[in-house]
Design a protein around this motif. Sequence first.
Motif, PDB file in Angstrom:
ATOM      1  N   GLU A 151       0.883  -1.238  -0.089  1.00  0.00           N
ATOM      2  CA  GLU A 151       0.019  -0.021   0.024  1.00  0.00           C
ATOM      3  C   GLU A 151       0.928   1.132  -0.016  1.00  0.00           C
ATOM      4  O   GLU A 151       0.291   2.388  -0.643  1.00  0.00           O
ATOM      5  CB  GLU A 151      -0.913  -0.039   1.333  1.00  0.00           C
ATOM      6  CG  GLU A 151      -2.052  -1.169   1.219  1.00  0.00           C
ATOM      7  CD  GLU A 151      -3.206  -0.904   0.032  1.00  0.00           C
ATOM      8  OE1 GLU A 151      -3.203   0.087  -0.609  1.00  0.00           O
ATOM      9  OE2 GLU A 151      -3.733  -1.909   0.154  1.00  0.00           O
ATOM     10  N   HIS A 152       1.932   1.101   0.631  1.00  0.00           N
ATOM     11  CA  HIS A 152       2.762   2.567   0.775  1.00  0.00           C
ATOM     12  C   HIS A 152       4.273   1.830   1.142  1.00  0.00           C
ATOM     13  O   HIS A 152       4.350   1.124   2.003  1.00  0.00           O
ATOM     14  CB  HIS A 152       2.217   3.281   2.028  1.00  0.00           C
ATOM     15  CG  HIS A 152       3.305   4.353   2.156  1.00  0.00           C
ATOM     16  ND1 HIS A 152       3.364   5.475   1.211  1.00  0.00           N
ATOM     17  CD2 HIS A 152       3.870   4.654   3.081  1.00  0.00           C
ATOM     18  CE1 HIS A 152       4.208   6.317   1.794  1.00  0.00           C
ATOM     19  NE2 HIS A 152       4.731   5.974   3.008  1.00  0.00           N
ATOM     20  N   PHE A 153       5.251   2.686   0.790  1.00  0.00           N
ATOM     21  CA  PHE A 153       6.722   2.392   1.028  1.00  0.00           C
ATOM     22  C   PHE A 153       7.109   3.609   1.815  1.00  0.00           C
ATOM     23  O   PHE A 153       7.186   4.627   1.484  1.00  0.00           O
ATOM     24  CB  PHE A 153       7.744   2.115  -0.144  1.00  0.00           C
ATOM     25  CG  PHE A 153       7.064   1.014  -1.023  1.00  0.00           C
ATOM     26  CD1 PHE A 153       7.506  -0.296  -0.379  1.00  0.00           C
ATOM     27  CD2 PHE A 153       6.441   1.070  -2.117  1.00  0.00           C
ATOM     28  CE1 PHE A 153       6.951  -1.497  -1.348  1.00  0.00           C
ATOM     29  CE2 PHE A 153       6.119  -0.163  -2.949  1.00  0.00           C
ATOM     30  CZ  PHE A 153       6.344  -1.328  -2.450  1.00  0.00           C
ATOM     31  N   GLY A 154       7.716   3.372   3.021  1.00  0.00           N
ATOM     32  CA  GLY A 154       8.371   4.330   3.728  1.00  0.00           C
ATOM     33  C   GLY A 154       9.652   4.224   3.915  1.00  0.00           C
ATOM     34  O   GLY A 154      10.401   3.213   3.089  1.00  0.00           O
ATOM     35  N   PRO A 155      10.504   4.798   4.855  1.00  0.00           N
ATOM     36  CA  PRO A 155      11.792   5.065   4.951  1.00  0.00           C
ATOM     37  C   PRO A 155      12.358   3.586   5.159  1.00  0.00           C
ATOM     38  O   PRO A 155      13.580   3.213   4.769  1.00  0.00           O
ATOM     39  CB  PRO A 155      12.321   5.927   5.784  1.00  0.00           C
ATOM     40  CG  PRO A 155      10.812   6.928   6.262  1.00  0.00           C
ATOM     41  CD  PRO A 155       9.887   6.026   5.517  1.00  0.00           C
ATOM     42  N   SER A 156      11.815   2.594   5.838  1.00  0.00           N
ATOM     43  CA  SER A 156      12.438   1.443   6.544  1.00  0.00           C
ATOM     44  C   SER A 156      11.848   0.377   5.481  1.00  0.00           C
ATOM     45  O   SER A 156      12.180  -0.764   5.887  1.00  0.00           O
ATOM     46  CB  SER A 156      11.914   1.312   7.814  1.00  0.00           C
ATOM     47  OG  SER A 156      10.664   1.195   7.959  1.00  0.00           O
TER      48      SER A 156
END
Length: 106
Positions: free
Chosen positions: A36-41
């Motif tokens: 759904e979403h890619f973040g920093p980690s």
Amino acid sequence: MSKDTRAYWFMPYRIRQPELLEIWFEDQAQLGWVAEHFGPSSAIRLTLHRREDAPTYRYAIDPRTFPNTQEDDLLAAAGWEDLGSLAGKDVWRAPYEGERPEFLFG
């Protein structure tokens, strides 16, 4: 993890070829597990979410070294959704029926 989420460790380093990683995301989505979403980690710990109603998605890892707003606007207008960055590359997805769409910047 709950029954509605799965975690995968170091996926962009385990599957190094962008085309193979795109196919892996698409295969997971067909099984109902959707990014759904890619973040920093996310490059370290990638989380997929269970979706009973998941459409067929085409995922694309953006090959552009320096994406810009104007080109991103073209992608969004063409139905692509920016999911964020994974190991320094932008990841886009688009739902589709029928033939798998080509990514505009491939």
